[in-house]
Design a protein around this motif. Sequence first.
Motif, mmCIF file in Angstrom:
data_model
loop_
_atom_site.group_PDB
_atom_site.id
_atom_site.type_symbol
_atom_site.label_atom_id
_atom_site.label_comp_id
_atom_site.label_asym_id
_atom_site.label_seq_id
_atom_site.Cartn_x
_atom_site.Cartn_y
_atom_site.Cartn_z
ATOM 1 N N ALA A 139 1.140 19.214 -3.303
ATOM 2 C CA ALA A 139 2.310 18.686 -4.074
ATOM 3 C C ALA A 139 3.464 18.965 -2.887
ATOM 4 O O ALA A 139 4.277 17.794 -3.950
ATOM 5 C CB ALA A 139 2.622 19.839 -4.928
ATOM 6 N N GLU A 140 4.075 19.287 -2.886
ATOM 7 C CA GLU A 140 5.021 18.668 -1.543
ATOM 8 C C GLU A 140 5.269 17.403 -0.912
ATOM 9 O O GLU A 140 6.486 17.298 -0.307
ATOM 10 C CB GLU A 140 4.735 20.238 -0.005
ATOM 11 N N ARG A 141 3.889 16.868 -0.966
ATOM 12 C CA ARG A 141 4.062 14.855 -1.218
ATOM 13 C C ARG A 141 3.969 13.765 -1.989
ATOM 14 O O ARG A 141 4.692 13.298 -1.323
ATOM 15 C CB ARG A 141 2.951 14.897 -0.055
ATOM 16 N N HIS A 142 3.991 14.705 -3.707
ATOM 17 C CA HIS A 142 4.588 13.665 -4.406
ATOM 18 C C HIS A 142 6.127 13.535 -4.109
ATOM 19 O O HIS A 142 5.557 12.081 -4.547
ATOM 20 C CB HIS A 142 4.092 15.369 -5.565
#
Length: 69
Positions: free
Chosen positions: A24-27
């Motif tokens: 999620a932190e890379r979206h």
Amino acid sequence: MTTVELTPPEAARWAARAGVVLPAERHAAVAAVANHIHGVVAVLRELDFADVPPAAAYRAGQESHDAAV
């Protein structure tokens, strides 16, 4: 040609569709990079290469060196 930028949720959806596990932190980062790449490709598509021969026409070692150094 107008385009809509890729959003982080769409980046996650496309990654999942391709079978890539995307934390999620890379979206947001993936969406930003994809938008940047799309912008660069869009600029390249606008270039006129009408008088440039295809790469297959180039023969290494057969170029003429006529410039003074």
